[in-house]
Design an enzyme around this catalytic site. Structure first.
Site, PDB file in Angstrom:
ATOM      1  N   SER A 166     -29.903   3.758  34.574  1.00 51.90           N
ATOM      2  CA  SER A 166     -30.904   4.218  33.684  1.00 51.90           C
ATOM      3  C   SER A 166     -32.018   3.459  33.858  1.00 51.90           C
ATOM      4  O   SER A 166     -32.131   2.105  34.501  1.00 51.90           O
ATOM      5  CB  SER A 166     -30.366   4.310  32.193  1.00 51.90           C
ATOM      6  OG  SER A 166     -31.385   4.551  31.294  1.00 51.90           O
ATOM      7  N   TYR A 194     -26.051   0.353  25.108  1.00 53.76           N
ATOM      8  CA  TYR A 194     -26.275   1.082  26.070  1.00 53.76           C
ATOM      9  C   TYR A 194     -27.028   0.385  27.259  1.00 53.76           C
ATOM     10  O   TYR A 194     -26.758   0.413  28.513  1.00 53.76           O
ATOM     11  CB  TYR A 194     -27.374   2.359  25.627  1.00 53.76           C
ATOM     12  CG  TYR A 194     -27.696   3.428  26.753  1.00 53.76           C
ATOM     13  CD1 TYR A 194     -26.700   4.205  26.880  1.00 53.76           C
ATOM     14  CD2 TYR A 194     -28.946   3.264  27.360  1.00 53.76           C
ATOM     15  CE1 TYR A 194     -27.050   5.303  28.137  1.00 53.76           C
ATOM     16  CE2 TYR A 194     -28.992   4.143  28.420  1.00 53.76           C
ATOM     17  CZ  TYR A 194     -28.211   5.098  28.493  1.00 53.76           C
ATOM     18  OH  TYR A 194     -28.348   6.001  29.518  1.00 53.76           O
TER      19      TYR A 194
END
Length: 249
Positions: free
Chosen positions: A141, A154
Site C-alpha cells: 500500500s 493498517y
C-alpha cells in the site's frame, strides 16, 4: 504451457480486477476469500472466457483453512505459478490510545499473518513442484511508505509486508521463486469509496482524493506476473497521478 494463479481476496475490488485480468491474459485462476458468493461470480466470469477457475472460501488468518486451500489448488491445478497475496482489511479510524487489542489483532491477523501463511504455503509448493519456481506478489500500500492519520494497525502491517517481501525474495533465489510488492494509491473500490467525498489529511483537513480504476491495478499485476522468473519487479508504486502523496501534500 498452462499457467496457474491464486488471488486471495479475489471476490471484490483489486482482487477481482486482478483475477479477471490474469484470466484475460491466459491464466487459470483460483480465487479465495471469506465470502463464497462473490468468488463464485468471478469464477463463472473466468470460465465463460474459456479459462479454468476455482472458487474457494478461506479465512487466510486460519492456518488450517490455508492448508486446505493449497491442498485443493495442488489437487486441481497440479502446480502454482503465481500467488497474488491481496487479502486485507482496514481498522477503525480512532485515536491511537483508543485502539482496542481486538482491533489491532484483526488487522495483523489478516494483513500480516494471513499474508505470511499464504506465502509460506505457496513457497513450499513452488519449491517442490517441477518445473520448480514461481512468483509471489504481495499487495502492500502507499501506507507501506507513509501513514494516514489514525491508521496505526493498517500502516504497521503494510510496513511489515515490505520486510516480508524482501525476505521471501532473498530466500526464494535458490528455488527460482521471485517475490515482489505492489503499493497502490487509491484504486476505486468499495474500501476507498469515502476518498471521493473526503478523507482526513495530515494537517487535519478533509479533502477528496483522486482514484484510479482497479482494472489498471489488474494490468500491472499481469505485467509483473508475465516476466520470466529471471526478472523481478521488487517494488511497484501505482497511484493516481494527482494523489497527494509525493511532496508535502
Amino acid at each position: 504451457m498452462d499457467r496457474f494463479a491464486l488471488v486471495t481476496g479475489g471476490g471484490r475490488g483489486i482482487g477481482r480486477a486482478a483475477a479477471l485480468a490474469l484470466a484475460a491474459a491466459g491464466w487459470s485462476v483460483a480465487i479465495a476469500g471469506r465470502t463464497f458468493a462473490p468468488l463464485e461470480d468471478v469464477a463463472r466470469t473466468i470460465e465463460a472466457s474459456g479459462r479454468r477457475a476455482l472458487a474457494i472460501a478461506c479465512d487466510v488468518a486460519d492456518p488450517a483453512a490455508v492448508k486446505a486451500l493449497f491442498a485443493a489448488i495442488e489437487r486441481d491445478f497440479g502446480r502454482l505459478d503465481l500467488l497474488f497475496n491481496n487479502a486485507g482489511v482496514g481498522a477503525p479510524a480512532v485515536e491511537f490510545d483508543q485502539l482496542t487489542y481486538a482491533q489491532w489483532k484483526a488487522a495483523v491477523d489478516v494483513n500480516l499473518t494471513g499474508a505470511f501463511l499464504c506465502a509460506q504455503a505457496a513457497f513450499a509448493l513452488m519449491k517442490r513442484q517441477r518445473p520448480q519456481g514461481g512468483r509471489i506478489i504481495n499487495n502492500g500500500s502507499i501506507s507501506a511508505h507513509a501513514p494516514r492519520p489514525l491508521s496505526a494497525p493498517y500502516t504497521a502491517t503494510k510496513h511489515a509486508i515490505s520486510g516480508l517481501t524482501k525476505s521471501i525474495a532473498l530466500d526464494g533465489r535458490p528455488y527460482d521463486i521471485a517475490c515482489g510488492q505492489i503499493d497502490v494509491g487509491n484504486a476505486a473500490t468499495e474500501m476507498t469509496a469515502p476518498m471521493a467525498e473526503g478523507v482526513r489529511q495530515a494537517d487535519g483537513r478533509l479533502a477528496a482524493e483522486p482514484r484510479i480504476d482497479a482494472g489498471e491495478v489488474g494490468a500491472a499485476i499481469v505485467h509483473m506476473a508475465s516476466l520470466p522468473l529471471s526478472s523481478n519487479v521488487l517494488s511497484m508504486t501505482l497511484m493516481a497521478t494527482k494523489m497527494p502523496f509525493v511532496g508535502r501534500g
